[in-house]
Motif scaffolding. Structure first.
Motif, mmCIF file in Angstrom:
data_model
loop_
_atom_site.group_PDB
_atom_site.id
_atom_site.type_symbol
_atom_site.label_atom_id
_atom_site.label_comp_id
_atom_site.label_asym_id
_atom_site.label_seq_id
_atom_site.Cartn_x
_atom_site.Cartn_y
_atom_site.Cartn_z
ATOM 1 N N MET A 106 16.111 15.097 8.833
ATOM 2 C CA MET A 106 16.837 13.400 8.590
ATOM 3 C C MET A 106 16.528 13.024 7.396
ATOM 4 N N ASN A 107 16.854 12.660 6.835
ATOM 5 C CA ASN A 107 16.765 12.010 5.211
ATOM 6 C C ASN A 107 16.122 10.781 5.351
ATOM 7 N N ILE A 108 15.292 10.350 3.699
ATOM 8 C CA ILE A 108 14.420 9.361 4.338
ATOM 9 C C ILE A 108 15.056 7.675 4.339
ATOM 10 N N LYS A 109 16.032 7.363 4.197
ATOM 11 C CA LYS A 109 17.114 5.966 4.691
ATOM 12 C C LYS A 109 17.074 6.412 6.106
ATOM 13 N N SER A 110 17.810 7.039 6.609
ATOM 14 C CA SER A 110 17.686 7.136 8.058
ATOM 15 C C SER A 110 16.766 7.130 9.255
ATOM 16 N N ILE A 111 15.174 7.901 8.152
ATOM 17 C CA ILE A 111 13.803 7.116 8.579
ATOM 18 C C ILE A 111 14.128 5.694 8.911
ATOM 19 N N GLY A 159 11.277 7.017 -0.119
ATOM 20 C CA GLY A 159 10.003 7.658 0.617
ATOM 21 C C GLY A 159 8.727 7.053 1.137
ATOM 22 N N LYS A 160 8.822 5.098 0.742
ATOM 23 C CA LYS A 160 7.463 4.998 1.260
ATOM 24 C C LYS A 160 7.861 3.421 1.764
ATOM 25 N N SER A 161 9.331 3.534 2.120
ATOM 26 C CA SER A 161 9.872 2.083 3.024
ATOM 27 C C SER A 161 9.526 2.266 3.738
ATOM 28 N N ASP A 162 9.310 2.863 5.066
ATOM 29 C CA ASP A 162 8.517 3.258 6.347
ATOM 30 C C ASP A 162 7.353 1.932 5.983
ATOM 31 N N LEU A 182 19.098 -2.795 4.499
ATOM 32 C CA LEU A 182 19.199 -1.081 4.900
ATOM 33 C C LEU A 182 19.410 -0.005 3.482
ATOM 34 N N ALA A 183 20.405 -0.294 3.878
ATOM 35 C CA ALA A 183 21.079 0.462 2.320
ATOM 36 C C ALA A 183 20.372 0.664 0.701
ATOM 37 N N HIS A 184 19.630 -0.303 0.649
ATOM 38 C CA HIS A 184 19.229 -0.334 -0.617
ATOM 39 C C HIS A 184 17.066 -0.044 0.034
ATOM 40 N N ASP A 185 17.158 0.246 0.422
ATOM 41 C CA ASP A 185 15.478 0.469 0.876
ATOM 42 C C ASP A 185 14.404 -1.159 0.730
ATOM 43 N N ALA A 186 15.198 -1.825 1.044
ATOM 44 C CA ALA A 186 14.809 -3.560 0.021
ATOM 45 C C ALA A 186 14.478 -3.983 1.762
ATOM 46 N N ILE A 187 13.502 -5.266 1.727
ATOM 47 C CA ILE A 187 13.730 -6.331 2.566
ATOM 48 C C ILE A 187 13.905 -7.272 1.769
ATOM 49 N N ALA A 188 13.693 -8.954 2.743
ATOM 50 C CA ALA A 188 13.757 -10.034 2.093
ATOM 51 C C ALA A 188 13.117 -10.572 2.991
ATOM 52 N N ILE A 189 11.669 -11.858 2.513
ATOM 53 C CA ILE A 189 11.284 -12.018 3.923
ATOM 54 C C ILE A 189 10.044 -13.043 3.378
ATOM 55 N N SER A 190 9.898 -14.311 3.924
ATOM 56 C CA SER A 190 9.231 -15.537 3.968
ATOM 57 C C SER A 190 7.735 -15.150 3.558
ATOM 58 N N ALA A 226 2.155 -7.151 -4.159
ATOM 59 C CA ALA A 226 2.654 -6.417 -4.903
ATOM 60 C C ALA A 226 2.240 -4.935 -5.588
ATOM 61 N N ASN A 227 0.620 -5.057 -5.159
ATOM 62 C CA ASN A 227 0.043 -4.027 -6.040
ATOM 63 C C ASN A 227 0.319 -3.521 -4.685
ATOM 64 N N ASN A 228 0.408 -3.419 -3.871
ATOM 65 C CA ASN A 228 0.389 -2.429 -1.916
ATOM 66 C C ASN A 228 1.444 -1.316 -2.909
ATOM 67 N N PRO A 229 1.005 0.316 -3.158
ATOM 68 C CA PRO A 229 0.987 1.427 -3.691
ATOM 69 C C PRO A 229 2.797 2.372 -2.844
ATOM 70 N N ASN A 230 2.874 1.230 -1.811
ATOM 71 C CA ASN A 230 4.449 1.431 -1.379
ATOM 72 C C ASN A 230 5.727 1.077 -2.179
ATOM 73 N N VAL A 231 4.952 -0.377 -2.494
ATOM 74 C CA VAL A 231 5.776 -1.462 -3.441
ATOM 75 C C VAL A 231 6.440 -1.550 -4.815
ATOM 76 N N GLU A 232 7.480 -1.167 -5.161
ATOM 77 C CA GLU A 232 7.979 -1.118 -6.327
ATOM 78 C C GLU A 232 7.844 -2.385 -7.377
ATOM 79 N N PHE A 233 8.550 -2.879 -6.872
ATOM 80 C CA PHE A 233 8.314 -4.875 -7.012
ATOM 81 C C PHE A 233 8.638 -5.698 -6.311
ATOM 82 N N VAL A 234 7.811 -6.728 -6.434
ATOM 83 C CA VAL A 234 8.620 -8.016 -5.728
ATOM 84 C C VAL A 234 8.711 -9.097 -6.755
ATOM 85 N N GLU A 235 10.167 -9.839 -6.070
ATOM 86 C CA GLU A 235 10.522 -10.755 -7.432
ATOM 87 C C GLU A 235 11.504 -11.408 -6.109
#
Length: 527
Positions: free
Chosen positions: A1-6, A42-45, A63-71, A81-90
């Motif tokens: 199973m690939n990363i996106k499926s997981i 590979g770090k989205s989960d 889901l298709a972009h390995d991303a979320i929108a949050i408040s 933003a400093n989390n090692p699993n996060v690429e960026f926060v904007e």
């Protein structure tokens, strides 16, 4: 199973748990921001679970972009933003529909604060150059008209002026263009076309039009027109119309001097001066003792016959700029480096393949553009040498490159970018920016009709007195030659009549003085 499926399976499970627990979470602080979190491959989960554990509320799973929108609380964003699993926060930036614009004058005269639901009991007669009845923003109105001999059908507009005036009064509240002061189709309009393509008429034509307005049952007559010479015959006709219950409103004139203009300066007609978005009197607005009220008349966006307007786009690496097409400019799209051509009073020899930056001054705009062309320039940007936006005309001179006007502030910013790339485009549109006391007049005409619709038992003189008494005082204290009593205020005038009744309390009264027939009062500068 690939990363996106997981990731997809994990997100779905997390959303279920959020619905059971986190969805009821409320932040302790109101300082909350909505952001987009982009996870590393590979770090989205794991990243998702950590983000939610930090006190965030999931707004949208992308889901298709390995991303979320949050408040999330603002003080938690840096840690996320400093989390090692996060690429960026904007920031999850807001986006707005561009479908309809509220011209600045609507709010300035308080029209947005008073419903036009009652406006069906009033009729505004517009004496001008016609009305394009097929316009996307005007076709839904309750409109009739009278053909005037020699000018063609009232429901066409070769001069464009009358359609612009009509849009300020009654552009429809739909998903297109602009809105007027009376935007919901309740107001009755009657159109008298006295100006053809040549844009002038006689005093006798104006009186015949006034008679037609009266026959049509008009309450308010709006006239964005005037001339230099006083007419005793015309004066008597407007007095008779006033005595019959009609409120006549006319443009004070665009010559920038203290001469009277007629019909605005007859005592039976309400004379309107033009101000800009900063509530400063326009340099072209005539000033005299007969000026009674002022209204927005600089850079007014409104309807013009379909396809005859011009939309402008001006961008650089620094962003977009507000710009106005020179009247008569060809439509085109160009990209090139910016070159400083000074005041453009000679051939800009270094302009080949570039867009000329030219300061206003010394010679006409058309000559400046021609000097840019002669040096091989592909476009011209003329910036103001005084405070404010620049709306100009080429004065009928044919040029071959797109040319626009910008404010002094924008011009100074662009000069700092000399040598850098810019894109300039002028394309067809159904709307245009005009300057003139012509543009101020329909603001007052429509304001009068809107206020009157709530107090139809009042006379025309009482409505006029209420508008005067409640105007926002500008310039020197009290009535003056530049602003009259001040900026017309719809809500305040309505509340004044609600409180005091038609007779008011005697704080102000209408005033006027004594000109006849002439040209349209809607112009652009040429130098």
């Amino acid at each position: 199973m690939n990363i996106k499926s997981i990731f997809r399976i994990s997100v779905i499970s997390v959303i279920i748990s959020i619905n059971l627990s986190v969805s009821s979470l409320t932040f302790a602080s109101n300082d909350v921001e909505r952001v987009i979190v982009q996870f590393k491959p590979g770090k989205s989960d794991l990243g998702l679970q950590q983000a939610l554990a930090s006190g965030a509320v999931l707004e949208r799973a992308l889901l298709a972009h390995d991303a979320i929108a949050i408040s999330i609380p603002a003080n938690a964003i840096k840690g996320l933003a400093n989390n090692p699993n996060v690429e960026f926060v904007e920031p999850d930036a807001k986006r707005y529909p561009y479908s309809q614009t509220q011209p600045y004058g609507i709010q300035m005269v308080q029209a947005n604060l008073v419903s036009d639901l009652n406006a069906g009991n009033r009729k505004v007669c517009i004496i001008d150059s016609g009305y394009q009845i097929s316009h996307e923003d005007l076709s839904s109105n309750m409109v009739s008209g009278t053909n005037d001999s020699g000018t063609g059908n009232w429901y066409t507009d070769e001069n464009h002026h009358g359609t612009h005036v009509a849009g300020t009064i009654a552009a429809f509240n739909n998903d297109k263009g602009v809105i007027g002061i009376l935007p919901n189709g309740y107001i009755q309009l009657h159109i008298i076309k006295v100006f053809g393509a040549d844009a002038w008429a006689y005093s006798s034509d104006l009186i015949a039009a006034l008679d037609a307005c009266q026959t049509a049952g008009a309450n308010v007559v709006s006239m964005s027109l005037g001339g230099t010479f006083k007419s005793r015959f015309e004066d008597r006709a407007f007095k008779a119309a006033n005595d019959s219950g009609i409120l006549s409103v006319a443009a004070a004139g665009n010559d920038g001097n203290n001469r009277n203009s007629y019909p605005a300066s007859y005592s039976s007609v309400l004379s309107v001066a033009a101000i800009d978005k900063d509530q400063q009197v326009a340099s072209f607005s005539q000033y005299n003792s007969q000026v009674e009220l002022s209204a927005p008349g600089v850079g007014v966006l409104s309807t013009v016959p379909m396809g005859t307007g011009q939309k402008v786009s001006l961008t650089t690496a620094a962003g977009g700029y507000v710009a106005f097409a020179m009247e008569g400019s060809p439509q085109a799209s160009v990209t090139g480096s910016l070159v400083d051509c000074g005041i453009g009073d000679s051939v800009c020899s270094s302009a080949a393949g570039q867009i000329c930056l030219i300061q206003r001054g010394s010679i006409s705009f058309s000559d400046k553009v021609l000097n840019c062309e002669a040096g091989g320039g592909i476009g011209a940007i003329i910036y103001n040498n005084v405070s404010g936006e620049l709306l100009g005309t080429l004065g009928g001179i044919e040029t071959s490159i797109p040319s626009v006007g910008v404010s002094d502030t924008s011009g100074n910013s662009l000069v700092q970018q000399t040598g850098l790339s810019a894109s300039l485009a002028i394309s067809p549109d159904n709307y245009a920016y005009f300057d003139g006391t012509s543009m101020a007049t329909p603001h007052v005409s429509a304001a009068a009709a809107l206020v009157w619709s709530y107090h139809e038992q009042c006379t025309n003189d009482e409505i006029r007195a209420a508008l005067d008494a409640t105007a926002l005082d500008l310039g020197v204290t009290g009535k003056d030659e530049y602003y009259g009593y001040g900026l017309v205020q719809v809500k305040d005038a309505k509340q004044y009549l609600d409180t005091y009744g038609c007779a008011g309390n005697g704080e102000a009264s209408g005033g006027g003085g004594g000109q006849g027939g002439g040209t349209c009062h809607g112009k652009k500068c040429s130098n």
